[in-house]
Write a protein that holds these residues in place. Structure first.
Motif, PDB file in Angstrom:
ATOM      1  N   ARG A  95      48.702  46.647  86.585  1.00 59.27           N
ATOM      2  CA  ARG A  95      47.993  47.770  87.306  1.00 59.27           C
ATOM      3  C   ARG A  95      48.127  49.207  86.902  1.00 59.27           C
ATOM      4  O   ARG A  95      46.927  49.730  86.886  1.00 59.27           O
ATOM      5  CB  ARG A  95      48.198  47.297  88.706  1.00 59.27           C
ATOM      6  CG  ARG A  95      47.816  45.892  89.234  1.00 59.27           C
ATOM      7  CD  ARG A  95      47.722  45.677  90.633  1.00 59.27           C
ATOM      8  NE  ARG A  95      47.394  44.514  91.169  1.00 59.27           N
ATOM      9  CZ  ARG A  95      48.179  43.516  91.510  1.00 59.27           C
ATOM     10  NH1 ARG A  95      49.310  43.871  91.479  1.00 59.27           N
ATOM     11  NH2 ARG A  95      48.006  42.400  91.748  1.00 59.27           N
ATOM     12  N   GLN A 103      46.719  49.678  83.247  1.00 56.98           N
ATOM     13  CA  GLN A 103      45.394  49.632  83.572  1.00 56.98           C
ATOM     14  C   GLN A 103      44.638  50.846  84.104  1.00 56.98           C
ATOM     15  O   GLN A 103      43.858  51.651  83.648  1.00 56.98           O
ATOM     16  CB  GLN A 103      44.625  48.286  84.499  1.00 56.98           C
ATOM     17  CG  GLN A 103      43.202  48.190  84.491  1.00 56.98           C
ATOM     18  CD  GLN A 103      42.463  48.403  83.465  1.00 56.98           C
ATOM     19  OE1 GLN A 103      42.780  48.314  82.405  1.00 56.98           O
ATOM     20  NE2 GLN A 103      41.360  48.654  83.746  1.00 56.98           N
ATOM     21  N   ARG A 120      42.108  53.581  82.254  1.00 59.02           N
ATOM     22  CA  ARG A 120      40.736  53.761  82.509  1.00 59.02           C
ATOM     23  C   ARG A 120      40.444  55.191  82.537  1.00 59.02           C
ATOM     24  O   ARG A 120      39.243  55.625  82.101  1.00 59.02           O
ATOM     25  CB  ARG A 120      40.413  53.035  83.997  1.00 59.02           C
ATOM     26  CG  ARG A 120      40.234  51.849  84.173  1.00 59.02           C
ATOM     27  CD  ARG A 120      39.390  51.408  85.397  1.00 59.02           C
ATOM     28  NE  ARG A 120      39.570  49.942  85.684  1.00 59.02           N
ATOM     29  CZ  ARG A 120      38.750  49.180  85.360  1.00 59.02           C
ATOM     30  NH1 ARG A 120      37.473  49.861  84.753  1.00 59.02           N
ATOM     31  NH2 ARG A 120      38.828  47.898  85.559  1.00 59.02           N
ATOM     32  N   ARG A 180      32.336  49.778  77.380  1.00 58.08           N
ATOM     33  CA  ARG A 180      31.906  48.508  78.315  1.00 58.08           C
ATOM     34  C   ARG A 180      33.130  47.683  77.802  1.00 58.08           C
ATOM     35  O   ARG A 180      33.299  46.861  78.903  1.00 58.08           O
ATOM     36  CB  ARG A 180      30.404  48.022  77.883  1.00 58.08           C
ATOM     37  CG  ARG A 180      29.388  48.907  78.805  1.00 58.08           C
ATOM     38  CD  ARG A 180      28.114  48.060  78.609  1.00 58.08           C
ATOM     39  NE  ARG A 180      27.401  47.951  76.977  1.00 58.08           N
ATOM     40  CZ  ARG A 180      26.956  48.824  76.530  1.00 58.08           C
ATOM     41  NH1 ARG A 180      26.802  50.023  77.174  1.00 58.08           N
ATOM     42  NH2 ARG A 180      26.554  48.918  75.338  1.00 58.08           N
ATOM     43  N   ARG A 196      36.032  48.373  79.554  1.00 54.12           N
ATOM     44  CA  ARG A 196      36.169  48.144  81.067  1.00 54.12           C
ATOM     45  C   ARG A 196      36.216  46.756  81.172  1.00 54.12           C
ATOM     46  O   ARG A 196      36.791  46.062  82.103  1.00 54.12           O
ATOM     47  CB  ARG A 196      34.840  48.615  81.741  1.00 54.12           C
ATOM     48  CG  ARG A 196      34.855  50.033  81.910  1.00 54.12           C
ATOM     49  CD  ARG A 196      33.705  50.625  82.690  1.00 54.12           C
ATOM     50  NE  ARG A 196      32.308  50.610  82.055  1.00 54.12           N
ATOM     51  CZ  ARG A 196      31.983  51.504  81.472  1.00 54.12           C
ATOM     52  NH1 ARG A 196      32.753  52.742  81.091  1.00 54.12           N
ATOM     53  NH2 ARG A 196      30.806  51.513  80.693  1.00 54.12           N
ATOM     54  N   GLU A 197      35.463  45.752  80.398  1.00 52.96           N
ATOM     55  CA  GLU A 197      35.764  44.206  80.585  1.00 52.96           C
ATOM     56  C   GLU A 197      36.926  43.826  80.354  1.00 52.96           C
ATOM     57  O   GLU A 197      37.652  43.197  81.063  1.00 52.96           O
ATOM     58  CB  GLU A 197      34.840  43.704  79.414  1.00 52.96           C
ATOM     59  CG  GLU A 197      33.226  43.783  79.776  1.00 52.96           C
ATOM     60  CD  GLU A 197      32.521  43.192  78.601  1.00 52.96           C
ATOM     61  OE1 GLU A 197      33.261  42.732  77.583  1.00 52.96           O
ATOM     62  OE2 GLU A 197      31.456  43.321  78.473  1.00 52.96           O
ATOM     63  N   GLY A 215      39.886  45.750  80.687  1.00 51.51           N
ATOM     64  CA  GLY A 215      40.522  46.127  81.809  1.00 51.51           C
ATOM     65  C   GLY A 215      40.249  45.325  83.115  1.00 51.51           C
ATOM     66  O   GLY A 215      41.466  45.227  83.925  1.00 51.51           O
ATOM     67  N   ASP A 216      39.160  44.755  83.414  1.00 53.54           N
ATOM     68  CA  ASP A 216      39.075  43.835  84.449  1.00 53.54           C
ATOM     69  C   ASP A 216      39.676  42.716  84.264  1.00 53.54           C
ATOM     70  O   ASP A 216      40.079  42.123  85.082  1.00 53.54           O
ATOM     71  CB  ASP A 216      37.260  43.569  84.700  1.00 53.54           C
ATOM     72  CG  ASP A 216      36.735  44.709  85.065  1.00 53.54           C
ATOM     73  OD1 ASP A 216      37.335  45.725  85.542  1.00 53.54           O
ATOM     74  OD2 ASP A 216      35.444  44.844  84.974  1.00 53.54           O
ATOM     75  N   LEU A 217      39.770  41.960  82.959  1.00 56.14           N
ATOM     76  CA  LEU A 217      40.476  41.026  82.623  1.00 56.14           C
ATOM     77  C   LEU A 217      42.041  41.296  83.157  1.00 56.14           C
ATOM     78  O   LEU A 217      42.940  40.193  83.597  1.00 56.14           O
ATOM     79  CB  LEU A 217      40.285  40.468  81.052  1.00 56.14           C
ATOM     80  CG  LEU A 217      39.202  39.906  80.828  1.00 56.14           C
ATOM     81  CD1 LEU A 217      39.058  39.756  79.313  1.00 56.14           C
ATOM     82  CD2 LEU A 217      38.936  38.854  81.614  1.00 56.14           C
ATOM     83  N   ASP A 224      43.187  43.342  85.401  1.00 56.48           N
ATOM     84  CA  ASP A 224      43.377  43.425  86.630  1.00 56.48           C
ATOM     85  C   ASP A 224      43.315  41.848  87.233  1.00 56.48           C
ATOM     86  O   ASP A 224      44.178  41.595  88.240  1.00 56.48           O
ATOM     87  CB  ASP A 224      42.020  44.217  87.362  1.00 56.48           C
ATOM     88  CG  ASP A 224      42.077  45.661  87.201  1.00 56.48           C
ATOM     89  OD1 ASP A 224      43.497  46.110  87.034  1.00 56.48           O
ATOM     90  OD2 ASP A 224      41.235  46.485  87.509  1.00 56.48           O
ATOM     91  N   GLY A 225      42.561  41.275  86.733  1.00 57.54           N
ATOM     92  CA  GLY A 225      42.346  39.764  87.157  1.00 57.54           C
ATOM     93  C   GLY A 225      43.627  39.132  86.699  1.00 57.54           C
ATOM     94  O   GLY A 225      44.260  38.089  87.713  1.00 57.54           O
ATOM     95  N   LYS A 254      46.302  40.061  89.655  1.00 55.01           N
ATOM     96  CA  LYS A 254      46.296  39.316  90.539  1.00 55.01           C
ATOM     97  C   LYS A 254      46.616  37.891  90.710  1.00 55.01           C
ATOM     98  O   LYS A 254      47.287  37.608  91.736  1.00 55.01           O
ATOM     99  CB  LYS A 254      44.876  39.667  91.008  1.00 55.01           C
ATOM    100  CG  LYS A 254      44.252  41.121  91.538  1.00 55.01           C
ATOM    101  CD  LYS A 254      42.919  41.384  91.836  1.00 55.01           C
ATOM    102  CE  LYS A 254      42.584  42.866  92.065  1.00 55.01           C
ATOM    103  NZ  LYS A 254      40.958  42.725  92.131  1.00 55.01           N
TER     104      LYS A 254
END
Length: 139
Positions: A55, A58, A62, A95, A98-99, A101-103, A105-106, A109
């Motif tokens: 995290r 990431q 960002r 983009r 960001r994708e 980065g979202d992966l 984060d997921g 979690k």
């Protein structure tokens, strides 16, 4: 086997069972009052540290993935074909970052959630084993 021999055998078996019950009863049904729970070997700290590091990395990425210089070059050379291509390339790259980065984060979690579920299951199994042991002691 004679009656006397059989009677002696039964008495020895009864004494052995009584000794086993006494030994089990003296062991107690759990940790001493105020004492620590048994160590199940569950170590959430390393997993939490990895998830936290993901995290943190990431979050830092960002802020650094803006590609300001490439965007400035695209704005400066708007009339050139390279300017539009640069803008398009930078937009797609951001983009994608960001994708990704979202992966990340997921994944962090999911890693934490999976670890919590595994530890919860292990603690439940330990509690059930304790209940079964207590029942066996009373049998």
């Amino acid at each position: 086997m004679s009656f006397a021999a059989e009677w002696d055998q039964l008495k020895q078996d009864a004494l052995r069972k009584q000794a086993d019950r006494t030994r089990l009863a003296s062991a107690g049904t759990g940790p001493p009052a105020g004492g620590p729970e048994p160590d199940l070997g569950l170590a959430p700290a390393p997993v939490r540290a990895k998830a936290s590091a993901l995290r943190t990395a990431q979050g830092q990425a960002r802020g650094k993935s803006k590609l300001d210089d490439a965007e400035a070059a695209g704005r400066t050379h708007r009339g050139w074909d390279a300017g539009a291509a640069s803008d398009s390339c930078v937009g797609m790259w951001q983009r994608r970052l960001r994708e990704l980065g979202d992966l990340v984060d997921g994944a962090a979690k999911s890693l934490t959630r999976g670890m919590d579920e595994q530890i919860s299951d292990d603690v439940s199994v330990a509690a059930e084993l304790k209940r079964s042991a207590a029942w066996l002691e009373g049998a």
